[in-house]
Scaffold this motif. Structure first.
Motif, mmCIF file in Angstrom:
data_model
loop_
_atom_site.group_PDB
_atom_site.id
_atom_site.type_symbol
_atom_site.label_atom_id
_atom_site.label_comp_id
_atom_site.label_asym_id
_atom_site.label_seq_id
_atom_site.Cartn_x
_atom_site.Cartn_y
_atom_site.Cartn_z
ATOM 1 N N LEU A 189 0.831 -1.198 0.000
ATOM 2 C CA LEU A 189 0.000 0.000 0.000
ATOM 3 C C LEU A 189 0.876 1.262 0.000
ATOM 4 C CD1 LEU A 189 -2.931 1.061 0.141
ATOM 5 C CD2 LEU A 189 -2.712 1.009 2.611
ATOM 6 N N LEU A 190 1.915 1.270 0.832
ATOM 7 C CA LEU A 190 2.842 2.406 0.866
ATOM 8 C C LEU A 190 3.556 2.572 -0.479
ATOM 9 C CD1 LEU A 190 4.427 1.966 4.424
ATOM 10 C CD2 LEU A 190 2.806 3.733 3.683
ATOM 11 N N THR A 191 3.930 1.472 -1.088
ATOM 12 C CA THR A 191 4.611 1.515 -2.383
ATOM 13 C C THR A 191 3.686 2.071 -3.460
ATOM 14 O OG1 THR A 191 6.003 -0.368 -1.775
ATOM 15 C CG2 THR A 191 5.800 0.117 -4.128
ATOM 16 N N LEU A 192 2.435 1.629 -3.465
ATOM 17 C CA LEU A 192 1.479 2.129 -4.460
ATOM 18 C C LEU A 192 1.204 3.620 -4.264
ATOM 19 C CD1 LEU A 192 -1.027 -0.846 -4.731
ATOM 20 C CD2 LEU A 192 0.642 -0.093 -6.433
ATOM 21 N N ASN A 193 1.115 4.054 -3.010
ATOM 22 C CA ASN A 193 0.932 5.487 -2.750
ATOM 23 C C ASN A 193 2.141 6.277 -3.252
ATOM 24 O OD1 ASN A 193 -1.652 5.902 -1.538
ATOM 25 N ND2 ASN A 193 -0.901 4.859 0.285
ATOM 26 N N ALA A 194 3.331 5.733 -3.046
ATOM 27 C CA ALA A 194 4.546 6.389 -3.544
ATOM 28 C C ALA A 194 4.540 6.424 -5.075
ATOM 29 C CB ALA A 194 5.786 5.668 -3.027
ATOM 30 N N MET A 195 4.021 5.374 -5.704
ATOM 31 C CA MET A 195 3.928 5.346 -7.164
ATOM 32 C C MET A 195 2.949 6.414 -7.662
ATOM 33 S SD MET A 195 4.066 1.279 -8.101
ATOM 34 C CE MET A 195 4.198 1.534 -9.878
ATOM 35 N N VAL A 196 1.833 6.578 -6.977
ATOM 36 C CA VAL A 196 0.870 7.621 -7.356
ATOM 37 C C VAL A 196 1.537 8.995 -7.235
ATOM 38 C CG1 VAL A 196 -1.275 8.777 -6.662
ATOM 39 C CG2 VAL A 196 -1.219 6.290 -6.839
ATOM 40 N N ASP A 197 2.261 9.216 -6.147
ATOM 41 C CA ASP A 197 2.957 10.491 -5.960
ATOM 42 C C ASP A 197 3.999 10.728 -7.067
ATOM 43 O OD1 ASP A 197 1.485 10.961 -3.665
ATOM 44 O OD2 ASP A 197 3.079 10.289 -2.301
ATOM 45 N N ALA A 198 4.764 9.700 -7.399
ATOM 46 C CA ALA A 198 5.800 9.831 -8.427
ATOM 47 C C ALA A 198 5.176 10.106 -9.799
ATOM 48 C CB ALA A 198 6.661 8.572 -8.470
ATOM 49 N N PHE A 239 -6.941 -0.958 -2.821
ATOM 50 C CA PHE A 239 -6.022 -1.284 -3.900
ATOM 51 C C PHE A 239 -6.640 -0.980 -5.271
ATOM 52 C CE2 PHE A 239 -3.851 -3.939 -0.682
ATOM 53 C CZ PHE A 239 -2.565 -3.461 -0.868
ATOM 54 N N VAL A 240 -7.934 -1.236 -5.425
ATOM 55 C CA VAL A 240 -8.611 -0.929 -6.687
ATOM 56 C C VAL A 240 -8.584 0.575 -6.948
ATOM 57 C CG1 VAL A 240 -10.873 -0.912 -7.832
ATOM 58 C CG2 VAL A 240 -10.054 -2.995 -6.738
ATOM 59 N N THR A 241 -8.814 1.362 -5.912
ATOM 60 C CA THR A 241 -8.787 2.825 -6.050
ATOM 61 C C THR A 241 -7.402 3.312 -6.471
ATOM 62 O OG1 THR A 241 -10.521 3.059 -4.380
ATOM 63 C CG2 THR A 241 -9.191 4.997 -4.829
ATOM 64 N N LEU A 242 -6.375 2.791 -5.822
ATOM 65 C CA LEU A 242 -5.006 3.170 -6.178
ATOM 66 C C LEU A 242 -4.664 2.748 -7.610
ATOM 67 C CD1 LEU A 242 -3.109 2.418 -2.861
ATOM 68 C CD2 LEU A 242 -3.421 4.650 -3.934
ATOM 69 N N ALA A 243 -5.102 1.568 -7.995
ATOM 70 C CA ALA A 243 -4.835 1.088 -9.356
ATOM 71 C C ALA A 243 -5.520 2.000 -10.380
ATOM 72 C CB ALA A 243 -5.309 -0.354 -9.515
ATOM 73 N N LYS A 244 -6.740 2.431 -10.091
ATOM 74 C CA LYS A 244 -7.457 3.344 -10.997
ATOM 75 C C LYS A 244 -6.733 4.686 -11.089
ATOM 76 C CE LYS A 244 -12.133 1.512 -10.568
ATOM 77 N NZ LYS A 244 -13.500 1.757 -10.071
ATOM 78 N N GLN A 245 -6.245 5.186 -9.949
ATOM 79 C CA GLN A 245 -5.506 6.446 -9.961
ATOM 80 C C GLN A 245 -4.255 6.329 -10.834
ATOM 81 O OE1 GLN A 245 -4.741 7.186 -5.805
ATOM 82 N NE2 GLN A 245 -6.482 8.574 -5.612
ATOM 83 N N LEU A 246 -3.536 5.227 -10.670
ATOM 84 C CA LEU A 246 -2.322 5.016 -11.466
ATOM 85 C C LEU A 246 -2.633 4.940 -12.957
ATOM 86 C CD1 LEU A 246 -0.215 2.521 -9.342
ATOM 87 C CD2 LEU A 246 0.449 4.810 -10.060
ATOM 88 N N ASP A 254 12.859 6.677 -10.228
ATOM 89 C CA ASP A 254 12.114 6.383 -8.996
ATOM 90 C C ASP A 254 10.945 5.449 -9.282
ATOM 91 O OD1 ASP A 254 13.831 8.028 -7.591
ATOM 92 O OD2 ASP A 254 12.420 9.727 -7.499
ATOM 93 N N ILE A 255 10.228 5.717 -10.361
ATOM 94 C CA ILE A 255 9.071 4.889 -10.721
ATOM 95 C C ILE A 255 9.519 3.465 -11.052
ATOM 96 C CG2 ILE A 255 7.317 4.529 -12.512
ATOM 97 C CD1 ILE A 255 6.917 7.605 -12.486
ATOM 98 N N GLN A 256 10.621 3.336 -11.757
ATOM 99 C CA GLN A 256 11.123 1.993 -12.084
ATOM 100 C C GLN A 256 11.489 1.225 -10.813
ATOM 101 O OE1 GLN A 256 14.288 3.053 -14.754
ATOM 102 N NE2 GLN A 256 13.006 2.843 -16.583
ATOM 103 N N ASN A 257 12.114 1.898 -9.867
ATOM 104 C CA ASN A 257 12.468 1.252 -8.603
ATOM 105 C C ASN A 257 11.215 0.856 -7.819
ATOM 106 O OD1 ASN A 257 15.190 1.540 -9.143
ATOM 107 N ND2 ASN A 257 15.352 3.474 -8.038
ATOM 108 N N LEU A 258 10.237 1.751 -7.795
ATOM 109 C CA LEU A 258 8.983 1.440 -7.100
ATOM 110 C C LEU A 258 8.247 0.284 -7.774
ATOM 111 C CD1 LEU A 258 7.779 5.072 -6.362
ATOM 112 C CD2 LEU A 258 8.362 3.334 -4.648
ATOM 113 N N GLU A 259 8.305 0.220 -9.081
ATOM 114 C CA GLU A 259 7.657 -0.877 -9.807
ATOM 115 C C GLU A 259 8.315 -2.212 -9.471
ATOM 116 O OE1 GLU A 259 5.259 -3.176 -12.272
ATOM 117 O OE2 GLU A 259 4.949 -1.222 -11.370
#
Length: 161
Positions: free
Chosen positions: A8-17, A97-104, A53-58
């Motif tokens: 969850l923290l990683t996905l939030n960081a991905m949204v921020d990035a 997780f669905v919400t974060l995936a939609k945001q991404l 950063d995004i590649q590392n988070l992925e």
């Protein structure tokens, strides 16, 4: 820390990035229209750092999904968020997780659209530059005198001052 919390923290960081990349793409558009080239170069460096950063988070996301799947003895050929969502039991966690995936997905779609638009602006600028150079570099017959003269061509850019 629980694997799902880390994910969850990683996905939030991905949204921020991705949000930062979108903002940089918007700035790039403004610079392509009216800004100085040096500012554009600085912006591209920032954009490249965000991409790293995004590649590392992925990579981290993939490892966390794999870790969760292995902890729960679930098999999968891939370790995508979609695979993980199929196996989540808690609806509130699944919804997060669905919400974060939609945001991404939405951010990636916007970034792609802006990058395509920026690419068209660059192509237009390059076409104009090539056209301008073509006008300045138009070749005209050179006027030479003497026995060793040849029928050469010169252009405005060949002239000595």
């Amino acid at each position: 820390m629980d694997t799902l919390k880390r994910l969850l923290l990683t996905l939030n960081a991905m949204v921020d990035a991705h949000t930062r990349v979108l903002e940089l793409a918007q700035e790039k558009r403004a610079l392509l229209i009216q800004g100085p080239i040096q500012d554009l170069q600085d912006l591209i460096v920032k954009e490249n750092n965000c991409v790293v950063d995004i590649q590392n988070l992925e990579q981290e996301r993939q490892l966390l999904v794999q870790e969760y799947m292995e902890q729960n003895r679930l098999s999968s050929l891939t370790y995508t968020l979609e695979d993980l969502l199929k196996h989540l039991k808690q609806q509130n966690v699944k919804d997060t997780f669905v919400t974060l995936a939609k945001q991404l997905r939405h951010l990636i779609k916007e970034i792609t659209h802006l990058n395509e638009s920026n690419q068209q602006l660059l192509q237009t600028s390059l076409s104009y530059i090539h056209y301008s150079i073509g006008i300045l570099a138009r070749r005209e017959p050179a006027i030479t005198y003497g026995p060793q003269s040849t029928n050469g061509y010169s252009s405005l850019l060949d002239a000595k001052v």
